[in-house]
Design a protein around this motif. Structure first.
Motif, PDB file in Angstrom:
ATOM      1  N   LEU A 154       0.780  -1.224   0.191  1.00 10.34           N
ATOM      2  CA  LEU A 154      -0.140   0.007  -0.271  1.00 10.34           C
ATOM      3  C   LEU A 154       0.976   1.405  -0.096  1.00 10.34           C
ATOM      4  CD1 LEU A 154      -2.732  -1.159   2.700  1.00 10.34           C
ATOM      5  CD2 LEU A 154      -2.710  -1.167  -0.015  1.00 10.34           C
ATOM      6  N   VAL A 155       2.032   1.122   0.622  1.00  8.26           N
ATOM      7  CA  VAL A 155       2.950   2.504   1.103  1.00  8.26           C
ATOM      8  C   VAL A 155       3.616   2.747  -0.498  1.00  8.26           C
ATOM      9  CG1 VAL A 155       4.723   3.533   2.015  1.00  8.26           C
ATOM     10  CG2 VAL A 155       3.002   2.261   3.241  1.00  8.26           C
ATOM     11  N   CYS A 156       3.904   1.601  -1.116  1.00  4.49           N
ATOM     12  CA  CYS A 156       4.407   1.698  -2.352  1.00  4.49           C
ATOM     13  C   CYS A 156       3.497   2.271  -3.330  1.00  4.49           C
ATOM     14  CB  CYS A 156       5.144   0.346  -2.993  1.00  4.49           C
ATOM     15  SG  CYS A 156       6.606  -0.165  -2.102  1.00  4.49           S
ATOM     16  N   LEU A 157       2.413   1.717  -3.495  1.00  2.00           N
ATOM     17  CA  LEU A 157       1.560   2.202  -4.412  1.00  2.00           C
ATOM     18  C   LEU A 157       1.304   3.717  -4.203  1.00  2.00           C
ATOM     19  CD1 LEU A 157      -1.495  -0.455  -4.438  1.00  2.00           C
ATOM     20  CD2 LEU A 157      -0.129   0.303  -6.256  1.00  2.00           C
ATOM     21  N   VAL A 158       1.046   4.195  -3.186  1.00  3.97           N
ATOM     22  CA  VAL A 158       0.948   5.873  -2.522  1.00  3.97           C
ATOM     23  C   VAL A 158       2.056   6.642  -2.918  1.00  3.97           C
ATOM     24  CG1 VAL A 158       0.424   7.605  -0.690  1.00  3.97           C
ATOM     25  CG2 VAL A 158      -0.888   5.186  -0.711  1.00  3.97           C
ATOM     26  N   LEU A 159       3.297   5.898  -2.514  1.00  4.26           N
ATOM     27  CA  LEU A 159       4.402   6.698  -2.752  1.00  4.26           C
ATOM     28  C   LEU A 159       4.906   6.856  -4.309  1.00  4.26           C
ATOM     29  CD1 LEU A 159       6.108   8.242  -0.778  1.00  4.26           C
ATOM     30  CD2 LEU A 159       7.832   6.177  -0.710  1.00  4.26           C
ATOM     31  N   TRP A 160       4.789   5.913  -4.907  1.00  2.00           N
ATOM     32  CA  TRP A 160       4.854   5.686  -6.515  1.00  2.00           C
ATOM     33  C   TRP A 160       3.843   7.050  -7.094  1.00  2.00           C
ATOM     34  CZ3 TRP A 160       1.387   4.608 -10.321  1.00  2.00           C
ATOM     35  CH2 TRP A 160       1.910   4.634 -11.444  1.00  2.00           C
ATOM     36  N   ARG A 169      -0.478  11.456 -16.161  1.00  2.00           N
ATOM     37  CA  ARG A 169      -1.553  10.881 -16.740  1.00  2.00           C
ATOM     38  C   ARG A 169      -1.918   9.857 -15.707  1.00  2.00           C
ATOM     39  NH1 ARG A 169      -1.907   7.870 -22.370  1.00  2.00           N
ATOM     40  NH2 ARG A 169      -1.603   9.976 -23.008  1.00  2.00           N
ATOM     41  N   ALA A 170      -3.257  10.182 -15.227  1.00  2.00           N
ATOM     42  CA  ALA A 170      -4.106   9.042 -14.056  1.00  2.00           C
ATOM     43  C   ALA A 170      -3.290   9.243 -12.975  1.00  2.00           C
ATOM     44  CB  ALA A 170      -4.155   7.553 -14.744  1.00  2.00           C
ATOM     45  N   LYS A 171      -2.751  10.406 -12.643  1.00  2.00           N
ATOM     46  CA  LYS A 171      -1.917  10.547 -11.164  1.00  2.00           C
ATOM     47  C   LYS A 171      -3.207  10.489 -10.330  1.00  2.00           C
ATOM     48  CE  LYS A 171       0.812  13.145  -8.319  1.00  2.00           C
ATOM     49  NZ  LYS A 171       1.804  14.052  -7.910  1.00  2.00           N
ATOM     50  N   GLY A 172      -2.879   9.745  -9.264  1.00  2.71           N
ATOM     51  CA  GLY A 172      -4.041   9.364  -8.063  1.00  2.71           C
ATOM     52  C   GLY A 172      -4.791   8.119  -8.221  1.00  2.71           C
ATOM     53  N   LEU A 173      -4.596   7.448  -9.534  1.00  2.00           N
ATOM     54  CA  LEU A 173      -5.565   6.163  -9.627  1.00  2.00           C
ATOM     55  C   LEU A 173      -5.057   5.381  -8.667  1.00  2.00           C
ATOM     56  CD1 LEU A 173      -7.497   4.711 -11.319  1.00  2.00           C
ATOM     57  CD2 LEU A 173      -5.677   4.144 -12.883  1.00  2.00           C
ATOM     58  N   ALA A 174      -3.550   4.946  -8.399  1.00  2.00           N
ATOM     59  CA  ALA A 174      -3.056   4.127  -7.627  1.00  2.00           C
ATOM     60  C   ALA A 174      -3.295   4.447  -6.176  1.00  2.00           C
ATOM     61  CB  ALA A 174      -1.412   4.143  -7.684  1.00  2.00           C
ATOM     62  N   VAL A 175      -3.448   5.660  -5.887  1.00  2.00           N
ATOM     63  CA  VAL A 175      -4.103   5.951  -4.592  1.00  2.00           C
ATOM     64  C   VAL A 175      -5.591   5.599  -4.056  1.00  2.00           C
ATOM     65  CG1 VAL A 175      -4.745   7.970  -2.935  1.00  2.00           C
ATOM     66  CG2 VAL A 175      -2.543   8.010  -4.190  1.00  2.00           C
ATOM     67  N   GLY A 176      -6.309   5.666  -5.525  1.00  2.00           N
ATOM     68  CA  GLY A 176      -7.730   5.174  -5.362  1.00  2.00           C
ATOM     69  C   GLY A 176      -7.737   3.683  -5.130  1.00  2.00           C
ATOM     70  N   LEU A 183      -9.000   1.060   3.360  1.00  2.00           N
ATOM     71  CA  LEU A 183      -9.615   2.531   3.531  1.00  2.00           C
ATOM     72  C   LEU A 183      -8.553   3.637   3.765  1.00  2.00           C
ATOM     73  CD1 LEU A 183     -13.215   1.825   4.957  1.00  2.00           C
ATOM     74  CD2 LEU A 183     -12.398   1.841   2.626  1.00  2.00           C
ATOM     75  N   THR A 184      -7.729   3.388   4.783  1.00  2.00           N
ATOM     76  CA  THR A 184      -6.773   4.564   5.249  1.00  2.00           C
ATOM     77  C   THR A 184      -6.126   5.337   4.315  1.00  2.00           C
ATOM     78  OG1 THR A 184      -5.126   2.942   5.683  1.00  2.00           O
ATOM     79  CG2 THR A 184      -6.669   3.800   7.679  1.00  2.00           C
ATOM     80  N   PRO A 185      -5.857   4.836   2.858  1.00  2.00           N
ATOM     81  CA  PRO A 185      -4.968   5.383   2.130  1.00  2.00           C
ATOM     82  C   PRO A 185      -5.696   6.344   1.610  1.00  2.00           C
ATOM     83  CG  PRO A 185      -4.481   3.389   1.913  1.00  2.00           C
ATOM     84  CD  PRO A 185      -5.482   3.361   2.791  1.00  2.00           C
ATOM     85  N   ALA A 186      -7.194   6.488   1.654  1.00  2.00           N
ATOM     86  CA  ALA A 186      -8.055   7.620   1.225  1.00  2.00           C
ATOM     87  C   ALA A 186      -7.711   9.020   1.633  1.00  2.00           C
ATOM     88  CB  ALA A 186      -9.538   7.421   1.651  1.00  2.00           C
ATOM     89  N   VAL A 187      -6.821   9.186   2.876  1.00  2.00           N
ATOM     90  CA  VAL A 187      -6.444  10.269   2.966  1.00  2.00           C
ATOM     91  C   VAL A 187      -5.685  11.227   2.200  1.00  2.00           C
ATOM     92  CG1 VAL A 187      -4.364   9.520   4.345  1.00  2.00           C
ATOM     93  CG2 VAL A 187      -5.558  11.444   5.112  1.00  2.00           C
ATOM     94  N   PHE A 188      -4.912  10.419   1.221  1.00  2.00           N
ATOM     95  CA  PHE A 188      -4.028  10.926   0.458  1.00  2.00           C
ATOM     96  C   PHE A 188      -5.000  11.497  -0.881  1.00  2.00           C
ATOM     97  CE2 PHE A 188      -1.430   7.755   2.321  1.00  2.00           C
ATOM     98  CZ  PHE A 188      -0.453   8.611   3.007  1.00  2.00           C
ATOM     99  N   ALA A 189      -6.323  10.947  -1.087  1.00  2.00           N
ATOM    100  CA  ALA A 189      -6.955  11.752  -1.785  1.00  2.00           C
ATOM    101  C   ALA A 189      -7.263  13.205  -1.508  1.00  2.00           C
ATOM    102  CB  ALA A 189      -8.275  11.175  -2.138  1.00  2.00           C
ATOM    103  N   VAL A 190      -7.428  13.214  -0.214  1.00  2.00           N
ATOM    104  CA  VAL A 190      -7.810  14.395   0.446  1.00  2.00           C
ATOM    105  C   VAL A 190      -6.706  15.560   0.677  1.00  2.00           C
ATOM    106  CG1 VAL A 190      -8.538  15.659   2.914  1.00  2.00           C
ATOM    107  CG2 VAL A 190      -9.420  13.389   2.006  1.00  2.00           C
ATOM    108  N   HIS A 191      -5.542  14.871   0.652  1.00  2.00           N
ATOM    109  CA  HIS A 191      -4.409  15.533   0.675  1.00  2.00           C
ATOM    110  C   HIS A 191      -3.975  16.079  -0.668  1.00  2.00           C
ATOM    111  CE1 HIS A 191       0.146  16.279   1.479  1.00  2.00           C
ATOM    112  NE2 HIS A 191       0.288  15.795   0.163  1.00  2.00           N
ATOM    113  N   ALA A 204      -8.198   9.955  -7.988  1.00  2.00           N
ATOM    114  CA  ALA A 204      -8.036   9.175  -6.723  1.00  2.00           C
ATOM    115  C   ALA A 204      -9.466   8.567  -6.224  1.00  2.00           C
ATOM    116  CB  ALA A 204      -7.342   9.614  -5.596  1.00  2.00           C
ATOM    117  N   LEU A 205     -10.237   9.608  -6.096  1.00  2.00           N
ATOM    118  CA  LEU A 205     -11.835   9.405  -5.652  1.00  2.00           C
ATOM    119  C   LEU A 205     -12.513   8.531  -6.672  1.00  2.00           C
ATOM    120  CD1 LEU A 205     -12.970  12.739  -4.265  1.00  2.00           C
ATOM    121  CD2 LEU A 205     -12.051  10.818  -2.939  1.00  2.00           C
ATOM    122  N   ALA A 206     -12.062   8.575  -8.020  1.00  2.00           N
ATOM    123  CA  ALA A 206     -12.798   7.954  -8.908  1.00  2.00           C
ATOM    124  C   ALA A 206     -12.288   6.209  -9.044  1.00  2.00           C
ATOM    125  CB  ALA A 206     -12.679   8.511 -10.319  1.00  2.00           C
TER     126      ALA A 206
END
Length: 411
Positions: A154-160, A169-176, A183-191, A204-206
């Protein structure tokens, strides 16, 4: 690898058409706690024997740790530092060569003149392997391997994703996608939204919505059950007052000697969440430090989450890498890095008396040993807020002093 057994049971429940949230496994009676989308991803674990699955997770987590170190090093390279700006006016020099005299074109700005590219590549590989080997002994990382957890993935997905250029292109998709697994990585969509990267935040939300839809299409009843009932059952995840939980709720429960701290932790957690996200926005937009802003949001999320088991704190790896790289650029010692590494390696939370309800009856002087990560995070966030305020008052919020100010914060 108790958590891995839960993952296999989730995959087996999906494959066999059984109730996803109606079973428990292992001697600790662990239930499924992730969204249905995660269970879909765990189905392949059923195709392998338990022994083969354990080996695959162990090797996979070791490789993910190396990837996390690589992503952390890459993130550290993008942090603004003192030499990158004019030291008198806080603005980039009008003309500055991209490389040092004698260095190769395209080399990093801090590359040593005359050092061949191949040598630099071997040096970087050596650093990667060395840091990875050392990071294995950090308690959150070690526990992730022991339990067969997916924290490193999960951390690798978010950090990448967060390390990609804005507008990619599609930045935020891996966060989503990470949010759909847990659920907790959703904070990075808010970020992303708070730091002005609206398109990436909406992506990310999508992406998260897509995982919810995928789970609902395959497991409609389980999806309804999870998002209308199970997601609110914090007690289902585990006892919030035991030392394993390094969140603010765990800290307050142990300090107050109560299993249900209620408003004693909810109010401070709400304040910490709001303050931490505002601080992250300030660090990103006013101080031009996206990497440190990301650390602020990550550790805020760990702090205010109802339950943050010690193995969730694998964000300590990029934190330590960022700090070590920054102090090296400033020519400072690595004492602060060693001190932080000691906190995440000492395992003091496992040394306090905790048999039965012993976690709730700890003497005052044992509390820091029982809650090292939460207390450290409170200290770091407070120090960062004070530093932001003092730098803003001095009128140097957007100049060369930013990097030095953040290095000072982490001392």
């Amino acid at each position: 690898m108790a958590d891995l057994l839960v993952y296999r049971a989730e995959g087996a429940a999906v494959a066999g058409g059984r109730d996803l949230y109606g079973f428990t496994v292992t001697a600790w009676h662990l239930p499924a706690t992730y969204p249905p989308f995660a269970a879909l991803l765990f189905v392949p674990t059923v195709w392998l024997s338990p022994a083969v699955t354990k080996v695959a997770f162990l090797v996979g987590n070791a490789l993910l740790l190396a990837l996390l170190v690589h992503l952390s090093l890459r993130l550290a390279e993008d942090v603004p530092y003192e030499g990158a700006r004019d030291t008198h006016h806080g603005t980039p020099p009008e003309a500055e060569p991209s490389t040092s005299p004698g260095s190769e074109p395209g080399a990093p700005p801090d590359a040593k003149p005359g050092v061949p590219r191949r040598t630099r590549r071997w040096s970087r590989t050596a650093v990667l392997l060395a840091v990875t080997a050392v990071a294995l002994w950090l308690e959150p990382v070690f526990q992730t391997l022991v339990f067969g957890q997916i924290n490193l993935l999960l951390v690798c997905l978010v950090l990448w994703d967060m390390g990609r250029p804005d507008g990619a292109r599609a930045k935020g998709l891996a966060v989503g996608v990470a949010s759909g697994i847990k659920l907790t990585p959703a904070v990075f969509a808010v970020h992303l939204l708070l730091t002005g990267r609206v398109r990436a935040g909406l992506t990310a939300l999508a992406g998260f919505a897509g995982t919810v839809l995928a789970g609902a299409l395959v497991l409609p009843s389980a999806s309804w059950e999870f998002f209308t009932r199970r997601v609110f059952e914090t007690a289902r995840v585990g006892k919030a007052w035991i030392v394993d939980n390094q969140s603010l709720q765990g800290l307050v429960a142990r300090l107050a000697h109560t299993a249900d701290p209620g408003l004693l932790w909810l109010l401070p957690a709400a304040a910490a969440a709001a303050g931490g996200l505002v601080l992250a926005r300030h660090v990103h937009l006013r101080h031009g430090q996206p990497a440190w802003a990301l650390m602020v949001s990550a550790f805020t999320a760990l702090l205010v989450s109802p339950i943050s088991w010690s193995h969730h704190w694998v964000w300590c790896v990029p934190l330590l890498v960022l700090l070590a790289a920054e102090r090296a650029r400033l020519g400072a010692g690595q004492g602060a890095v060693l001190a932080l590494a000691a906190v995440f390696s000492a395992r003091t939370l496992w040394l306090v008396p905790k048999h039965g309800d012993g976690d709730l009856r700890l003497a005052w002087w044992l509390q820091p040993f029982a809650s090292p990560y939460a207390l450290l995070t409170l200290g770091l966030l407070a120090a960062a807020a004070v530093r932001c305020y003092s730098v803003s008052l001095s009128g140097a919020a957007s100049g060369w002093a930013v990097s030095r100010s953040w290095e000072s914060t982490m001392r």
